[in-house]
Design a protein around this motif. Structure first.
Motif, PDB file in Angstrom:
ATOM      1  N   HIS A 150       0.847  -1.196   0.000  1.00  0.00           N
ATOM      2  CA  HIS A 150       0.000   0.000   0.000  1.00  0.00           C
ATOM      3  C   HIS A 150       0.884   1.249   0.000  1.00  0.00           C
ATOM      4  CE1 HIS A 150      -3.907  -2.017   1.016  1.00  0.00           C
ATOM      5  NE2 HIS A 150      -3.047  -2.989   1.336  1.00  0.00           N
ATOM      6  N   GLU A 207       1.385  -7.052  -5.624  1.00  0.00           N
ATOM      7  CA  GLU A 207       0.597  -5.947  -6.149  1.00  0.00           C
ATOM      8  C   GLU A 207       0.923  -4.683  -5.362  1.00  0.00           C
ATOM      9  OE1 GLU A 207      -4.012  -4.265  -6.057  1.00  0.00           O
ATOM     10  OE2 GLU A 207      -3.588  -6.341  -5.443  1.00  0.00           O
ATOM     11  N   ARG A 209      -0.715  -1.289  -4.497  1.00  0.00           N
ATOM     12  CA  ARG A 209      -2.030  -0.648  -4.536  1.00  0.00           C
ATOM     13  C   ARG A 209      -1.897   0.836  -4.182  1.00  0.00           C
ATOM     14  NH1 ARG A 209      -6.401  -3.928  -1.442  1.00  0.00           N
ATOM     15  NH2 ARG A 209      -5.817  -5.312  -3.168  1.00  0.00           N
TER      16      ARG A 209
END
Length: 247
Positions: A150, A207, A209
């Motif tokens: 994040h 990932e 994000r």
């Protein structure tokens, strides 16, 4: 010129020592493993004998606010007192761009260090740097929750440690600035974009994000806090040059 580099065996410190020696200076790497401990004062009178400049690149082993504040307060006080006795003329520290804005215990501790240096009554220079390219991986690790990284969509201008070392060495051999300068890398990225790019270059499948609420080592971020606030000195090493050199 004799220049003592506190933390001279670390990532930036070892490169500062090499830079200074390449330019003919007597650069001494000082650290606990060389018998110099700024927390206890051990070895300071001996290593500072005949020194004109001290570069302080030391860091706390713990980033808890109480611990890191105590570290910088004690270490800096001991250094400045020992320097006054030894006749050192210039004290240089490496600090952080955004230290007076980011709501972080570590940043507040760096301001304590800066304020002690400014109030010392002797010659000083503060070099505030943006984040190092070398820490992109650890930033991603710290920001990972359940396998997803994040990162806040704010501007980010990282700098190679080699450029940091050159700026610090150049400052050390110059006249005390009695002021703060800022240094940064030559490129500005979206924070989330450069972390995504970096992980992809390492075939890391995580990932990334884009998350406006994501924190930075526990601190909330506002856009503009990870880039210079005004005019800054820019490094020479681009992200791609740095990445290829690492490979």
């Amino acid at each position: 010129m004799k220049i003592v580099v506190i933390g001279g065996t670390g990532l930036v410190g070892s490169q500062v020592v090499d830079n200074l020696r390449e330019h003919g200076h007597e650069a001494v790497a000082a650290a606990p493993q060389t018998g110099v401990n700024t927390l206890t004062g051990e070895g300071l009178p001996e290593v500072l004998e005949g020194a004109q400049v001290v570069v302080d690149l030391s860091n706390s082993p713990s980033f808890a606010e109480k611990d890191v504040t105590s570290f910088f307060r004690t270490s800096t006080t001991n250094l400045l007192e020992a320097e006054a006795k030894a006749g050192v003329q210039h004290h240089v520290i490496l600090s952080i761009v955004g230290a007076d804005g980011i709501d972080s215990g570590y940043m507040r501790a760096k301001i304590v260090q800066e304020d002690l240096v400014k109030a010392s009554g002797s010659g000083w220079s503060i070099v505030r740097s943006t984040q190092f390219l070398e820490f992109l991986g650890s930033i991603a690790d710290t920001a990972t929750v359940d396998g997803v990284v994040h990162i806040a969509p704010v501007r980010f201008q990282p700098i190679a440690s080699a450029d940091v070392a050159r700026f610090v060495a150049r400052t050390a051999v110059g006249t005390p600035l009695n002021a703060t300068i800022e240094i940064a890398g030559p490129e500005t990225f979206g924070f989330d974009e450069i972390v995504r790019q970096h992980l992809a270059s390492k075939d890391d499948p995580r990932e990334v994000r884009t998350d406006p609420s994501a924190t930075y080592f526990g601190a909330a971020l506002q856009d503009g806090e990870l880039v210079p606030h005004g005019e800054a000195l820019l490094g020479e090493v681009s992200y791609e040059q740095w990445r290829k050199a690492q490979a």
